[in-house]
Motif scaffolding. Structure first.
Motif, PDB file in Angstrom:
ATOM      1  N   GLY A 176       0.832  -1.208   0.000  1.00 15.16           N
ATOM      2  CA  GLY A 176       0.000   0.000   0.000  1.00 15.16           C
ATOM      3  C   GLY A 176       0.864   1.254   0.000  1.00 15.16           C
ATOM      4  O   GLY A 176       0.643   2.180  -0.787  1.00 15.16           O
ATOM      5  N   ASN A 180       1.459   3.768  -3.339  1.00 20.15           N
ATOM      6  CA  ASN A 180       1.121   5.186  -3.187  1.00 20.15           C
ATOM      7  C   ASN A 180       2.314   6.065  -3.561  1.00 20.15           C
ATOM      8  O   ASN A 180       2.156   7.088  -4.221  1.00 20.15           O
ATOM      9  CB  ASN A 180       0.679   5.486  -1.742  1.00 20.15           C
ATOM     10  N   PHE A 184       1.546   8.423  -6.596  1.00 15.88           N
ATOM     11  CA  PHE A 184       1.174   9.766  -6.148  1.00 15.88           C
ATOM     12  C   PHE A 184       2.371  10.639  -5.789  1.00 15.88           C
ATOM     13  O   PHE A 184       2.246  11.855  -5.755  1.00 15.88           O
ATOM     14  CB  PHE A 184       0.199   9.682  -4.971  1.00 15.88           C
ATOM     15  N   CYS A 266      -6.712   2.111  -3.790  1.00 12.83           N
ATOM     16  CA  CYS A 266      -5.838   2.601  -2.706  1.00 12.83           C
ATOM     17  C   CYS A 266      -6.581   2.965  -1.427  1.00 12.83           C
ATOM     18  O   CYS A 266      -6.043   2.805  -0.339  1.00 12.83           O
ATOM     19  CB  CYS A 266      -4.988   3.767  -3.190  1.00 12.83           C
TER      20      CYS A 266
HETATM   21  C1  LIG Z   1      -2.796   6.100  -0.469  1.00 13.39           C
HETATM   22  O1  LIG Z   1      -3.006   7.500  -0.627  1.00 13.39           O
HETATM   23  C2  LIG Z   1      -4.372   7.860  -0.637  1.00 13.39           C
HETATM   24  C3  LIG Z   1      -4.451   9.311  -1.016  1.00 13.39           C
HETATM   25  O2  LIG Z   1      -3.585  10.084  -0.241  1.00 13.39           O
HETATM   26  C4  LIG Z   1      -4.981   7.547   0.704  1.00 13.39           C
HETATM   27  O3  LIG Z   1      -6.341   7.892   0.711  1.00 13.39           O
HETATM   28  C5  LIG Z   1      -4.846   6.039   0.941  1.00 13.39           C
HETATM   29  O4  LIG Z   1      -5.316   5.703   2.219  1.00 13.39           O
HETATM   30  C6  LIG Z   1      -3.396   5.586   0.803  1.00 13.39           C
HETATM   31  N1  LIG Z   1      -3.425   4.148   0.795  1.00 13.39           N
HETATM   32  C7  LIG Z   1      -2.528   3.418   1.406  1.00 13.39           C
HETATM   33  C8  LIG Z   1      -2.728   1.951   1.302  1.00 13.39           C
HETATM   34  O5  LIG Z   1      -1.593   3.884   2.032  1.00 13.39           O
END
Ligand SMILES: *[C@@H]1O[C@H](CO)[C@@H](O)[C@H](O)[C@H]1NC(C)=O
Ligand SMILES: *[C@@H]1O[C@H](CO)[C@@H](O)[C@H](O)[C@H]1NC(C)=O
Length: 307
Positions: A176, A180, A184, A266
């Motif tokens: 995860g 990200n 991102f 995500c």
């Molecule tokens: C990844 O980033 C998104 C947007 O910032 C966030 O909502 C999400 O919880 C994150 N997911 C993980 C698995 O870290």
């Protein structure tokens, strides 16, 4: 633009020259001649000028058509270059998951050896576990790879009966976080995921280069995998390395996903057993993965969370 100006000047010169010609050269007027004669000559002169104007207009129209043709051709050339760009020049990182196995070098050696272009396929190694020997091994690759480290090394609380599965919780947390980062933070449009115990075939990159456009264009696809789950010798057609299939069952083991799919997954990414979770109907939504007849990856790890 210069071309256009040259043509316009040329056309003006022709008009001007024909005026001079018809008013001075073609002027055998003499006062001794009779008025009818003068009249006839004037008529001839007028007709000549009209004809010259007609020819000039024709010429101008031809120049316009030519310029228009050049412009259209140039636009067509540029748009075909654009299409080529979209299809051939894309950058897809390879995200390698590492933890505490120094044998990650075997995986990295092969990726570096087979990748056709380091700029097109940058390698990101994401390390969990803070295992120093493994970090040292990865650091030896210098600028050939980019090392990122999963920062959250806190213990994960699990139910007593799940204690022996804690590794799966860590893996899900690591995935995860690293995905990200890739989408991102580094802002890539797609990624190929590889684990540290995976060997890749010499045409691994060619395989993904060829199938990436399919993943972009076909909304019923959600991943490309380099792995055939039933790809044992004797079960595959060895004469058909180019054969691809759609599969309902997410194969993993060297696979590609897009940012679009990650944006969907995500926010609900699970705390553990991510590969079982991703196969559930709520995630899959009737979409399929492409898998090859002949696997382009194979695992060499004897020790691991899922053995
Ligand atoms: C990844 O980033 C998104 C947007 O910032 C966030 O909502 C999400 O919880 C994150 N997911 C993980 C698995 O870290
Ligand atoms: C367009 O490309 C073709 C070949 O690729 C070339 O022959 C032609 O001159 C080009 N046209 C323009 C306007 O650049």
């Amino acid at each position: 633009m210069r071309l256009k100006t040259t043509y316009i000047i040329g056309v003006l010169l022709i008009i001007w020259a024909s005026f001079i010609y018809f008013t001075f050269i073609n002027r055998p007027l003499s006062l001794a001649e009779s008025p009818e004669n003068i009249d006839n000559q004037l008529n001839a002169l007028e007709g000549g000028i009209d004809e010259q104007f007609r020819q000039n207009r024709e010429m101008i129209s031809k120049v316009h058509t030519f310029l228009e043709y050049k412009k259209r051709n140039k636009m067509k050339n540029e748009s075909s270059k654009q299409t080529k760009k979209e299809h051939n020049i894309f950058v897809i990182p390879i995200l390698v998951f590492a933890c505490n196995r120094v044998s990650v070098s075997r995986c990295l050696d092969q990726l570096i050896r087979y990748r056709p272009n380091p700029d097109q396929f940058p390698i990101i190694v994401s390390q969990d576990c803070n295992h120093k020997e493994t970090t040292d091994v990865i650091n030896k690759y210098g600028s050939q790879v980019t090392l990122i480290k999963q920062p959250d090394q806190s213990d994960i609380e699990v139910l007593p009966q799940e204690k022996k599965f804690k590794g799966y919780f860590k893996i899900a947390r690591h995935y995860g976080w690293a995905l990200n980062q890739t989408f991102f933070n580094f802002n890539f449009d797609a990624v190929i995921i590889v684990e540290d115990d995976l060997e890749v075939a010499p045409d691994f990159f060619e395989y993904f280069t060829a199938t990436y456009p399919l993943l972009l264009e076909d909304p019923t696809l959600w991943c490309i995998s380099a792995w055939n789950d039933n790809g044992k010798i004797g079960l595959v057609n060895e004469n058909k390395p180019e054969q691809l299939y759609r599969t309902d069952f997410f194969p993993g083991l060297g696979w590609m996903l897009t940012k679009k799919l990650w944006s969907e997954l995500c926010t609900k990414w699970p705390k553990s057993y991510w590969d079982d979770w991703i196969r559930q109907p709520n995630q899959r939504k009737e979409r399929t993965c492409i898998r090859p007849e002949i696997s382009r990856t194979k695992t060499f790890g004897k020790i691991g969370v899922s053995k």
